[in-house]
Design an enzyme around this catalytic site. Structure first.
Site, PDB file in Angstrom:
ATOM      1  N   VAL A  11      39.694 -18.496  22.922  1.00 55.13           N
ATOM      2  CA  VAL A  11      39.206 -17.387  23.690  1.00 55.13           C
ATOM      3  C   VAL A  11      39.554 -17.865  24.964  1.00 55.13           C
ATOM      4  CG1 VAL A  11      36.974 -16.504  24.265  1.00 55.13           C
ATOM      5  CG2 VAL A  11      37.511 -17.184  21.975  1.00 55.13           C
ATOM      6  N   CYS A  12      39.779 -18.995  25.589  1.00 52.31           N
ATOM      7  CA  CYS A  12      39.759 -19.351  26.857  1.00 52.31           C
ATOM      8  C   CYS A  12      41.638 -19.063  27.265  1.00 52.31           C
ATOM      9  CB  CYS A  12      39.768 -20.838  27.195  1.00 52.31           C
ATOM     10  SG  CYS A  12      39.782 -21.418  28.733  1.00 52.31           S
ATOM     11  N   SER A  13      41.639 -18.170  28.343  1.00 52.94           N
ATOM     12  CA  SER A  13      43.015 -17.917  28.811  1.00 52.94           C
ATOM     13  C   SER A  13      43.682 -19.134  29.540  1.00 52.94           C
ATOM     14  CB  SER A  13      42.693 -16.750  30.048  1.00 52.94           C
ATOM     15  OG  SER A  13      42.077 -17.296  30.818  1.00 52.94           O
TER      16      SER A  13
END
Length: 70
Positions: A11-13
């Site tokens: 979910v973390c770019s």
């Protein structure tokens, strides 16, 4: 071949970008989804010790839970 372990959150770019950079640079990558498979206290202490960081340094400060807590 260069090796790397990444504690990954899809979910973390930032995490996705780091994974892409490692792949582009031909690293042999061990991926650990820390959301599904959290680190133990001992593992966290080892990561902090090896990195020279403290616990606050590795928090996801953009995360809603962090913003609501601090």
């Amino acid at each position: 071949m260069k090796k790397a372990v990444i504690f990954h959150n899809n979910v973390c770019s930032t995490s996705r970008n780091v994974l892409d950079i490692l792949k582009e640079n031909s690293f042999e990558i061990q991926i650990r989804d820390y959301i599904k498979n959290p680190l133990s206290i001992a593992e966290l202490n080892e990561v902090l010790s090896k990195s020279g960081l403290n616990a606050v340094d590795i928090l996801r400060k953009k995360d809603k839970v962090y913003k609501e807590s601090f």
